[in-house]
Each structure stands twice: as structure tokens, then as C-alpha cells.
Scaffold this active site. Structure first.
Site, PDB file in Angstrom:
ATOM      1  N   TYR A 146     -91.670  79.321  -6.972  1.00  0.00           N
ATOM      2  CA  TYR A 146     -90.556  79.309  -6.032  1.00  0.00           C
ATOM      3  C   TYR A 146     -90.388  80.715  -5.482  1.00  0.00           C
ATOM      4  O   TYR A 146     -90.319  81.686  -6.253  1.00  0.00           O
ATOM      5  CB  TYR A 146     -89.271  78.862  -6.736  1.00  0.00           C
ATOM      6  N   ASP A 241     -94.810  88.287  -5.891  1.00  0.00           N
ATOM      7  CA  ASP A 241     -93.380  88.014  -5.811  1.00  0.00           C
ATOM      8  C   ASP A 241     -92.762  88.393  -7.162  1.00  0.00           C
ATOM      9  O   ASP A 241     -92.794  87.615  -8.108  1.00  0.00           O
ATOM     10  CB  ASP A 241     -93.132  86.539  -5.490  1.00  0.00           C
ATOM     11  N   LYS A 269     -82.888  90.551  -7.287  1.00  0.00           N
ATOM     12  CA  LYS A 269     -82.192  90.454  -8.579  1.00  0.00           C
ATOM     13  C   LYS A 269     -81.853  91.812  -9.192  1.00  0.00           C
ATOM     14  O   LYS A 269     -80.936  92.487  -8.761  1.00  0.00           O
ATOM     15  CB  LYS A 269     -82.999  89.562  -9.532  1.00  0.00           C
TER      16      LYS A 269
HETATM   17  P1  KE4 Z   1     -82.916  84.490  -3.706  1.00  0.00           P
HETATM   18  O1  KE4 Z   1     -83.076  84.140  -2.252  1.00  0.00           O
HETATM   19  O2  KE4 Z   1     -82.295  83.351  -4.488  1.00  0.00           O
HETATM   20  O3  KE4 Z   1     -82.209  85.822  -3.960  1.00  0.00           O
HETATM   21  O4  KE4 Z   1     -84.401  84.732  -4.325  1.00  0.00           O
HETATM   22  C1  KE4 Z   1     -85.363  83.710  -4.163  1.00  0.00           C
HETATM   23  C2  KE4 Z   1     -86.450  83.897  -5.202  1.00  0.00           C
HETATM   24  C3  KE4 Z   1     -87.665  84.429  -4.814  1.00  0.00           C
HETATM   25  N1  KE4 Z   1     -88.666  84.625  -5.702  1.00  0.00           N
HETATM   26  C4  KE4 Z   1     -88.506  84.322  -7.009  1.00  0.00           C
HETATM   27  C5  KE4 Z   1     -89.639  84.549  -7.958  1.00  0.00           C
HETATM   28  C6  KE4 Z   1     -87.277  83.776  -7.465  1.00  0.00           C
HETATM   29  O5  KE4 Z   1     -87.141  83.469  -8.782  1.00  0.00           O
HETATM   30  C7  KE4 Z   1     -86.233  83.563  -6.551  1.00  0.00           C
HETATM   31  C8  KE4 Z   1     -84.899  82.957  -6.966  1.00  0.00           C
HETATM   32  N2  KE4 Z   1     -84.792  82.536  -8.321  1.00  0.00           N
HETATM   33  C9  KE4 Z   1     -83.871  81.461  -8.573  1.00  0.00           C
HETATM   34  C10 KE4 Z   1     -83.867  81.180 -10.075  1.00  0.00           C
HETATM   35  N3  KE4 Z   1     -85.067  80.577 -10.523  1.00  0.00           N
HETATM   36  C11 KE4 Z   1     -82.500  81.743  -8.068  1.00  0.00           C
HETATM   37  C12 KE4 Z   1     -81.406  80.837  -8.582  1.00  0.00           C
HETATM   38  C13 KE4 Z   1     -80.851  79.970  -7.512  1.00  0.00           C
HETATM   39  O6  KE4 Z   1     -81.628  79.461  -6.675  1.00  0.00           O
HETATM   40  O7  KE4 Z   1     -79.615  79.795  -7.539  1.00  0.00           O
END
Ligand code: KE4
Length: 433
Positions: A146, A241, A269
């Protein structure tokens, strides 16, 4: 589930009236574990309190950012001081340079960085940059990984998409994902076949160096090095990523653990210390393509705002303290060993994994099953048993991710007693699964 959470239920009912699904991000809706989400009122250190006054040892930590724990005094003080001086100017500030230099000092593969406001913006922009720099259009991603919710990446994604079992999202035109090629994580031969067929058209391969959005899957030996070799051979960019693994798998991210030199790195994060920050970064020649230095356009009103910058600076200054990071790693090790021992004692089949300050614990349908990809995660992960484990731990004051397809995190604030309490609770719960 025997305990009730009346205040959370009342507040969540109100939320559902005005917010789709009652949440602002799907994975928070507890669809992966059932029941009503707990409405959280405050956090401090390793703990969160829900609206009914229950305290939890928190292993979600806002899905990774809070490596120092909730409301760390140094972070709160820095944010408070900066807020009184202004939260955003829409003009350059020295704080952006300071955080940039801090990141560069921790990740030698990075020569320049652009701050954005989320991991999604980071990966979306990095892929636009790869296409602009190479003049090519195809991208390769891995099933179950993801990278945020940008259209071109919502193809067999992990995290909330996996949790909700969404095949792909409606609203994403086929034309947008026509150039997104997917292959199983850890399938290097599959990647080689894609390059054999499309090598001259592939702009980039984007990968989670540790796949933590399908649970917790480590790269197979040679997988990441193989991606580095294939992309170099065919003139494509390798994008790590590290939104989740950055400053968590190790202070220098997963790239320092596996000694890989990616062309671009996406961050998020931890880099914001709990405030909205993402970033894409990498080799100077590539980053010089980004406007206004170059022609590739990307912008953001609040990108690099001083409030988020000072939170990130304060957080990374702590992450850089080797003894503190080592303490979190040691606590993570103790936790994972304890979870595994508890499962073994209860005759429960699990697959545990950890790297640095992040970890995973799959409940399996049968002993001996190995989860190495999204396909095997979907096949072998016992999600119903995980849901029962989740609620049993909630009732004992421990908050794990409300989905089997997520990773867990430890912070500087987690004490040895917190870990011991968690392991004891796991022993009790696993006996009942
Ligand atoms: P954000 O757009 O949510 O800040 O980041 C996206 C993203 C991109 N790349 C990786 C490897 C990620 O894990 C994420 C977001 N992680 C999720 C948790 N697995 C965010 C939690 C959520 O979607 O509320």
C-alpha cells in the site's frame, strides 16, 4: 467480548451521522475485527485512554509516527513554542532546511528532498517524478503493498483496501491504472518477466522494502538487491516507499538494513512526529527535475510548515540517539518473543516478525504455513482468530492494530513493565482462542 463501551458507542453513532463510516480513514472503523471502534480521548507516553476512561498500552501509535510515544514533552514544548511564533507562512523557513539536513544525515542515498503533507502525496509525486525523469509511463508495484490512495496505486493495494477486501476502488478509471503493472511481493522472477516484456517502458518499480501493509512480510534474501539490479539494467528508477519503515526499521530506514541504494525514497509518519508530513527524496540529478528547479510540477500550501517541521526535527533528534533507539528495539524483541512463546504454549499457530521498532504477528490456520506474499497472507492468515485476539487484548488494556493486515509499533515510552503486561495478557488470551 464481554466488556461494554457505552460512551464510545454513543460518540461513534454521532460520528457515523456526519462522517462516512464514522471515520476519516477506513482502517480505523474496526471492520477487520468487528465491533464498534473505541473513541480515543487522549494519549500520553505508551498509553491511550478511550471515552469510557479505559487505558490501553498502544501498539498502533497513529500507525507508526509516534516513535517517542504520545505527547512527548520535548515534542509538545517545541510545537507549543513554534505555534506562538506562527504555524505557517507560505514562505521558506530555515526549519525546512534543518529537517532536510537531518534526514540527509540519516539516509546517505538522499541528496535532496521535497516535503509534502502525507505519504500519499509523497508516493504520487515520486511516481510523477520518475515518469518525468525517464520519459516512460509504466510503473511496477507489488500486490498487497500500500502506497497511499493515489489513483494509479489503488491496484491490489494493502492496508485498508486489504482489510476491507476491496478488489480495487470504484472511481479509478481503467485508463489511470492501465500503466500500473502488478506482481507478487518477493517474486523476483515475476519482476524479471515484466522487464523482459516492458523493460524500455517501465519508469519505476515502487516497493515497501518491508511489506507492512499486508501484515508484516520481510523481503526474501536477494529480493531487494535483485530489484536494484533489474532497474539499473533497464534504466528504470527504484523507489523505496519508506513511509512506514523510515526511522523505524532502523534509524536509516530499511535501506540501511538491507544496504540498498534506491534512486528515490518516500517518507512520512515519523518524519512529522505526529503532525502531517510526507516527503519524496533522492539523487540530486533526479530531484532537480522538480519545479521550480525543473519542469515537473508539484506544490502544497502547507508543505514544510514550521509547526510540522519542528515536530519532525525534535522527533528525529531523539531517534538519532543510538541508546534510545536500541532500547525500543530491545523492547520490540522482548514483545515478539513473548507473543511467540504465548502462542506456542497455547498450541496456536502464528508467524511473527520484527525489524527495529516495528513487528507483526499473523495468526495462521495451521502450523508450518509460511506467509511470504499477499496471496499467502490472504490464504493462511486466520483473520477470525486475530479478531478474537484483538478484543481479548483490548479487554486487558492492550491496543493492537484493528486488522490482521497491519503492522505493530513500539515507542521510546513503552516500559519493560508494559511489555511484560502485554505478554502476560497474550498468554491469557491465547489460551482462550
Ligand atoms: P498517508 O497518505 O496515509 O500518510 O500514507 C500512505 C502510505 C504510504 N506508504 C506506506 C508504506 C504506508 O504504510 C502508508 C499509510 N499507512 C497506513 C497504515 N498501514 C495508514 C493508516 C490509514 O490509512 O489510516
Amino acid at each position: 467480548m464481554t466488556k461494554t463501551y457505552p460512551r464510545s458507542q454513543e460518540l461513534f453513532a454521532a460520528a457515523q451521522r456526519v462522517l462516512p463510516g464514522g471515520v476519516n480513514s477506513p482502517v480505523r472503523a474496526f471492520r477487520g475485527v468487528g465491533g464498534t471502534p473505541l473513541m480515543i480521548e487522549r494519549g500520553e507516553g505508551a498509553y491511550m485512554w478511550d471515552a469510557d476512561g479505559n487505558r490501553y498500552i498502544d501498539y498502533v501509535l497513529s500507525w507508526g509516527p509516534l516513535v517517542l510515544g504520545h505527547a512527548h514533552p520535548a515534542v509538545v514544548e517545541a510545537i507549543t513554542r513554534q505555534a506562538a511564533r506562527g504555524t505557517s507562512f507560505g514562505a521558506p523557513t530555515a526549519l525546512e532546511t534543518e529537517l532536510a539536513e537531518l534526514v540527509l544525515s540519516m539516509m546517505p542515498s538522499i541528496a535532496q528532498i521535497r516535503f509534502v503533507n502525507s505519504g500519499t502525496e509523497a508516493t504520487m509525486s515520486a511516481l510523477r517524478l520518475a515518469r518525468a525523469y525517464t520519459g516512460r509511463t509504466k510503473i511496477v508495484k507489488f500486490t498487497g503493498c500500500y502506497h497511499g490512495h493515489a489513483d494509479l496505486l489503488l491496484v491490489q493495494a494493502g492496508s485498508g483496501v486489504a482489510t476491507l477486501g476491496l478488489p480495487d476502488s470504484p472511481g479509478v478509471p481503467a485508463s489511470t491504472t492501465a500503466d500500473t503493472l502488478t506482481v507478487e511481493y518477493n517474486d523476483l522472477e515475476g519482476v524479471a518477466a515484466l522487464f523482459a516484456a516492458h523493460g524500455s517502458e517501465i519508469a519505476a518499480v515502487i516497493v515497501e522494502p518491508i511489506a507492512a501493509n499486508m501484515g508484516f512480510v520481510l523481503p526474501a534474501p536477494g529480493f531487494l538487491a535483485g530489484l536494484r539490479e533489474l532497474t539499473r539494467t533497464h534504466g528504470a528508477l527504484l523507489i523505496f516507499d519508506e513511509v512506514m519503515t523510515g526511522f523505524r526499521a532502523a534509524p536509516g530506514g530499511a535501506q540501511s538494513v538491507y544496504q540498498i541504494d534506491p534512486d528515490l525514497t518516500c517518507l512520512g509518519k515519523v518524519i512529522g512526529g505526529g503532525l502531517p508530513v510526507g516527503a519524496y527524496a533522492g539523487k540530486r540529478e533526479i530531484m532537480q527535475t522538480v519545479a521550480p528547479a525543473g519542469p515537473m510540477y508539484q506544490a502544497g500550501t502547507l508543505s514544510g510548515n514550521p509547526l510540522a517541521m519542528i515536530a519532525g526535527i525534535t522527533t528525529l533528534q531523539h531517534v538519532q540517539q543510538a541508546d534510545w533507539f536500541a532500547q525500543i528495539v530491545q523492547r520490540t524483541d522482548t514483545l515478539v518473543q513473548g507473543l511467540h512463546a504465548a502462542a506456542t504454549a497455547a498450541g496456536i499457530a502464528v508467524q511473527v516478525g520484527r525489524q527495529g521498532t516495528m513487528f507483526g504477528c499473523y495468526f495462521l490456520h495451521a502450523a508450518g504455513q509460511q506467509i511470504t506474499s499477499y496471496a499467502t497472507a490472504k490464504q493462511y492468515a486466520h483473520t477470525e482468530r486475530y479478531a478474537r485476539f484483538f478484543w481479548g487484548m483490548i479487554e486487558r488494556g492492550v491496543y493492537f492494530a484493528p486488522s490482521q493486515f497491519e503492522a505493530g509499533f513500539v515507542s521510546l515510552a513503552h516500559s519493560a513493565d508494559d511489555i511484560a503486561h502485554t505478554v502476560q495478557a497474550a498468554r491469557e488470551v491465547m489460551r482462550e482462542l
